[in-house]
Design a protein around this motif. Structure first.
Motif, PDB file in Angstrom:
ATOM      1  N   ARG A   1     -29.488 -26.888 -70.378  1.00  0.00           N
ATOM      2  CA  ARG A   1     -29.569 -27.742 -71.564  1.00  0.00           C
ATOM      3  C   ARG A   1     -28.314 -28.616 -71.670  1.00  0.00           C
ATOM      4  O   ARG A   1     -28.404 -29.800 -71.953  1.00  0.00           O
ATOM      5  N   ALA A   2     -27.144 -28.046 -71.433  1.00  0.00           N
ATOM      6  CA  ALA A   2     -25.889 -28.809 -71.498  1.00  0.00           C
ATOM      7  C   ALA A   2     -25.880 -29.902 -70.428  1.00  0.00           C
ATOM      8  O   ALA A   2     -25.459 -31.044 -70.675  1.00  0.00           O
ATOM      9  N   GLY A   3     -26.341 -29.577 -69.247  1.00  0.00           N
ATOM     10  CA  GLY A   3     -26.427 -30.573 -68.167  1.00  0.00           C
ATOM     11  C   GLY A   3     -27.392 -31.700 -68.519  1.00  0.00           C
ATOM     12  O   GLY A   3     -27.136 -32.877 -68.276  1.00  0.00           O
ATOM     13  N   TRP A   4     -28.526 -31.304 -69.052  1.00  0.00           N
ATOM     14  CA  TRP A   4     -29.536 -32.286 -69.462  1.00  0.00           C
ATOM     15  C   TRP A   4     -28.977 -33.188 -70.557  1.00  0.00           C
ATOM     16  O   TRP A   4     -29.129 -34.417 -70.504  1.00  0.00           O
ATOM     17  N   ASP A   5     -28.310 -32.610 -71.566  1.00  0.00           N
ATOM     18  CA  ASP A   5     -27.710 -33.398 -72.655  1.00  0.00           C
ATOM     19  C   ASP A   5     -26.647 -34.345 -72.114  1.00  0.00           C
ATOM     20  O   ASP A   5     -26.555 -35.505 -72.543  1.00  0.00           O
TER      21      ASP A   5
ATOM     22  N   ALA B   1     -24.941 -39.762 -70.746  1.00  0.00           N
ATOM     23  CA  ALA B   1     -24.430 -40.694 -69.729  1.00  0.00           C
ATOM     24  C   ALA B   1     -25.365 -41.888 -69.571  1.00  0.00           C
ATOM     25  O   ALA B   1     -24.924 -43.037 -69.476  1.00  0.00           O
ATOM     26  N   GLN B   2     -26.677 -41.612 -69.573  1.00  0.00           N
ATOM     27  CA  GLN B   2     -27.650 -42.702 -69.463  1.00  0.00           C
ATOM     28  C   GLN B   2     -27.580 -43.602 -70.691  1.00  0.00           C
ATOM     29  O   GLN B   2     -27.617 -44.828 -70.581  1.00  0.00           O
ATOM     30  N   SER B   3     -27.476 -43.020 -71.864  1.00  0.00           N
ATOM     31  CA  SER B   3     -27.380 -43.793 -73.102  1.00  0.00           C
ATOM     32  C   SER B   3     -26.111 -44.646 -73.108  1.00  0.00           C
ATOM     33  O   SER B   3     -26.137 -45.818 -73.495  1.00  0.00           O
ATOM     34  N   ASP B   4     -24.996 -44.046 -72.665  1.00  0.00           N
ATOM     35  CA  ASP B   4     -23.733 -44.795 -72.587  1.00  0.00           C
ATOM     36  C   ASP B   4     -23.848 -45.960 -71.607  1.00  0.00           C
ATOM     37  O   ASP B   4     -23.356 -47.059 -71.862  1.00  0.00           O
ATOM     38  N   ASP B   5     -24.526 -45.725 -70.455  1.00  0.00           N
ATOM     39  CA  ASP B   5     -24.728 -46.798 -69.472  1.00  0.00           C
ATOM     40  C   ASP B   5     -25.572 -47.928 -70.058  1.00  0.00           C
ATOM     41  O   ASP B   5     -25.263 -49.109 -69.875  1.00  0.00           O
ATOM     42  N   GLN B   6     -26.624 -47.576 -70.773  1.00  0.00           N
ATOM     43  CA  GLN B   6     -27.486 -48.603 -71.378  1.00  0.00           C
ATOM     44  C   GLN B   6     -26.708 -49.393 -72.432  1.00  0.00           C
ATOM     45  O   GLN B   6     -26.849 -50.611 -72.512  1.00  0.00           O
TER      46      GLN B   6
END
Length: 173
Positions: free
Chosen positions: A15-19, A24-29
């Motif tokens: 779960r921590a890895g997934w979060d 990271a994806q949200s920050d990249d977007q």
């Protein structure tokens, strides 16, 4: 019990890895969107700057056209415009004599175009009070005025208005 702890630790780690991946994806977007918005803003500024420079560079050319080319064209077109008006009015004129009054510098240009037969008497007279782009066509009690000087003035005013309006738009973004 040990197996339950291992499974709970694995699920917590998963779960921590997934979060972390979602964050990271949200920050990249967010970064990509921010960079894209900045690039669009830079491009918009560059466009307006280029547009302003092109308009500034064209302004002297357009002013020269209005000041030098259009008056020559108007001078050459005056006789043709009178000729066109006479042809259009020839049926209504009938046998009345027609007098064309122009500025002294236009006598030759107008007289040369009116050598053809119209079916009514025609004379060309000069008037010192008229400007180069003006002519009066008089027949009977009717008078028709042609004023290319006024048209040139209107074109010049429209051009200045266009240039000033575009300068305001560029200055205000």
């Amino acid at each position: 019990a040990l197996e339950g702890l291992k499974l709970a630790a694995f699920e917590d780690g998963y779960r921590a890895g997934w979060d972390d991946a979602i964050k990271a994806q949200s920050d990249d977007q967010t970064r990509i969107s921010s960079d894209f918005a900045q690039n669009l803003q830079d491009m918009s500024f560059t466009y307006h700057e280029a547009y302003s420079q092109v308009l500034s560079a064209m302004n002297p050319l357009l002013e020269d056209i209005v000041r030098s080319v259009l008056p020559r064209i108007a001078h050459e077109a005056l006789g043709l415009h009178i000729l066109e008006q006479l042809k259009a009015q020839s049926r209504a004129i009938g046998a009345l004599g027609v007098e064309i009054v122009v500025a002294p510098e236009n006598i030759e240009a107008v007289s040369g175009l009116l050598d053809q037969e119209f079916g009514f008497p025609l004379s060309v007279t000069e008037d010192d009070t008229m400007s180069g782009g003006q002519a009066d066509i008089r027949f009977g009690k009717t008078e028709q005025q042609i004023d290319l000087t006024s048209i040139l003035s209107d074109v010049s005013s429209a051009l200045q208005g266009f240039v000033n309006e575009n300068r305001k738009k560029v200055a205000n973004g």
